[in-house]
Motif scaffolding. Structure first.
Motif, PDB file in Angstrom:
ATOM      1  N   GLN A   1      23.744  87.816 -11.105  1.00 30.00           N
ATOM      2  CA  GLN A   1      24.728  88.725 -11.312  1.00 30.00           C
ATOM      3  C   GLN A   1      26.049  88.037 -10.998  1.00 30.00           C
ATOM      4  O   GLN A   1      27.296  88.813 -11.115  1.00 30.00           O
ATOM      5  CB  GLN A   1      24.482  90.033 -10.511  1.00 30.00           C
ATOM      6  CG  GLN A   1      23.321  90.511 -11.104  1.00 30.00           C
ATOM      7  CD  GLN A   1      22.777  91.823 -10.520  1.00 30.00           C
ATOM      8  OE1 GLN A   1      23.311  92.338  -9.525  1.00 30.00           O
ATOM      9  NE2 GLN A   1      21.779  92.338 -10.966  1.00 30.00           N
TER      10      GLN A   1
ATOM     11  N   ALA B   1      24.716 101.476 -18.249  1.00 31.42           N
ATOM     12  CA  ALA B   1      24.440 102.480 -17.175  1.00 31.42           C
ATOM     13  C   ALA B   1      25.821 103.005 -16.738  1.00 31.42           C
ATOM     14  O   ALA B   1      26.433 102.281 -15.845  1.00 31.42           O
ATOM     15  CB  ALA B   1      23.438 102.070 -16.052  1.00 31.42           C
TER      16      ALA B   1
ATOM     17  N   SER C   1      28.758  93.440  -2.661  1.00 29.52           N
ATOM     18  CA  SER C   1      27.449  93.130  -2.406  1.00 29.52           C
ATOM     19  C   SER C   1      27.277  91.654  -1.760  1.00 29.52           C
ATOM     20  O   SER C   1      28.199  90.666  -2.091  1.00 29.52           O
ATOM     21  CB  SER C   1      26.738  92.873  -3.935  1.00 29.52           C
ATOM     22  OG  SER C   1      25.475  92.562  -3.532  1.00 29.52           O
TER      23      SER C   1
ATOM     24  N   LEU D   1      27.207  95.801 -15.347  1.00 31.82           N
ATOM     25  CA  LEU D   1      27.161  96.225 -14.011  1.00 31.82           C
ATOM     26  C   LEU D   1      28.698  96.807 -13.496  1.00 31.82           C
ATOM     27  O   LEU D   1      29.609  96.572 -13.879  1.00 31.82           O
ATOM     28  CB  LEU D   1      26.638  95.074 -12.884  1.00 31.82           C
ATOM     29  CG  LEU D   1      25.666  94.530 -13.170  1.00 31.82           C
ATOM     30  CD1 LEU D   1      25.604  93.414 -12.347  1.00 31.82           C
ATOM     31  CD2 LEU D   1      24.433  95.440 -12.915  1.00 31.82           C
TER      32      LEU D   1
ATOM     33  N   HIS E   1      24.247 105.716  -9.540  1.00 29.03           N
ATOM     34  CA  HIS E   1      22.615 105.335  -9.139  1.00 29.03           C
ATOM     35  C   HIS E   1      21.519 104.866 -10.315  1.00 29.03           C
ATOM     36  O   HIS E   1      20.491 104.652  -9.974  1.00 29.03           O
ATOM     37  CB  HIS E   1      22.175 106.484  -8.283  1.00 29.03           C
ATOM     38  CG  HIS E   1      22.891 106.842  -7.293  1.00 29.03           C
ATOM     39  ND1 HIS E   1      23.069 106.049  -6.075  1.00 29.03           N
ATOM     40  CD2 HIS E   1      23.691 107.774  -6.734  1.00 29.03           C
ATOM     41  CE1 HIS E   1      23.859 106.700  -5.061  1.00 29.03           C
ATOM     42  NE2 HIS E   1      24.296 107.655  -5.638  1.00 29.03           N
ATOM     43  N   GLU E   2      22.236 104.712 -11.261  1.00 27.90           N
ATOM     44  CA  GLU E   2      21.439 104.498 -12.519  1.00 27.90           C
ATOM     45  C   GLU E   2      21.315 102.629 -12.453  1.00 27.90           C
ATOM     46  O   GLU E   2      22.128 101.983 -12.114  1.00 27.90           O
ATOM     47  CB  GLU E   2      22.198 104.671 -13.964  1.00 27.90           C
ATOM     48  CG  GLU E   2      22.141 105.956 -14.220  1.00 27.90           C
ATOM     49  CD  GLU E   2      22.885 106.329 -15.513  1.00 27.90           C
ATOM     50  OE1 GLU E   2      22.391 105.864 -16.667  1.00 27.90           O
ATOM     51  OE2 GLU E   2      23.776 107.250 -15.551  1.00 27.90           O
ATOM     52  N   GLU E   3      20.212 102.341 -12.875  1.00 25.39           N
ATOM     53  CA  GLU E   3      19.680 101.039 -12.924  1.00 25.39           C
ATOM     54  C   GLU E   3      20.545 100.417 -14.160  1.00 25.39           C
ATOM     55  O   GLU E   3      20.696 100.830 -15.132  1.00 25.39           O
ATOM     56  CB  GLU E   3      18.352 100.693 -12.950  1.00 25.39           C
ATOM     57  CG  GLU E   3      17.490 101.099 -11.736  1.00 25.39           C
ATOM     58  CD  GLU E   3      17.774 100.217 -10.539  1.00 25.39           C
ATOM     59  OE1 GLU E   3      17.911  99.151 -10.958  1.00 25.39           O
ATOM     60  OE2 GLU E   3      17.920 100.504  -9.517  1.00 25.39           O
ATOM     61  N   PRO E   4      21.011  99.182 -14.121  1.00 27.64           N
ATOM     62  CA  PRO E   4      21.567  98.371 -15.154  1.00 27.64           C
ATOM     63  C   PRO E   4      20.376  98.391 -16.227  1.00 27.64           C
ATOM     64  O   PRO E   4      19.488  98.273 -16.130  1.00 27.64           O
ATOM     65  CB  PRO E   4      21.842  96.978 -14.660  1.00 27.64           C
ATOM     66  CG  PRO E   4      21.835  97.319 -13.118  1.00 27.64           C
ATOM     67  CD  PRO E   4      20.845  98.132 -12.949  1.00 27.64           C
ATOM     68  N   ILE E   5      20.796  98.446 -17.604  1.00 26.55           N
ATOM     69  CA  ILE E   5      20.122  98.352 -18.962  1.00 26.55           C
ATOM     70  C   ILE E   5      20.139  96.788 -19.310  1.00 26.55           C
ATOM     71  O   ILE E   5      21.138  96.522 -19.858  1.00 26.55           O
ATOM     72  CB  ILE E   5      20.287  99.424 -19.858  1.00 26.55           C
ATOM     73  CG1 ILE E   5      20.631 100.889 -19.474  1.00 26.55           C
ATOM     74  CG2 ILE E   5      19.791  99.220 -21.286  1.00 26.55           C
ATOM     75  CD1 ILE E   5      21.273 101.896 -19.950  1.00 26.55           C
TER      76      ILE E   5
END
Length: 74
Positions: free
Chosen positions: A58, A12, A43, A38, A16-20
């Protein structure tokens, strides 16, 4: 299903894309792991640089050499 070279794995790229999630072959970590690429981010008080990360934790960085689609689990 034949494992594919890691440089061909989907990632990704948008902020704002979700991880694949994919299956990653990680010889240094003992075999196949479910993970995703990622982007760098801050975070929970920790700075994480971009890279392959374990799906369930993660904070764990992976060093995969090959990958398969997540559907290979089914």
């Amino acid at each position: 299903m034949t494992p594919r070279p890691i440089h061909t794995a989907p990632i990704a790229v948008g902020a704002h894309e979700e991880p694949i999630p994919v299956l990653l072959h990680c010889p240094d970590e003992g075999g196949w792991r479910r993970g995703a690429w990622l982007r760098s981010r801050y975070s929970n008080g920790v700075w994480c640089r971009q890279g392959w990360r374990l799906a369930d934790d993660q904070a764990v960085e992976l060093r995969p050499t090959q990958w398969l689609p997540s559907s290979a689990l089914k």
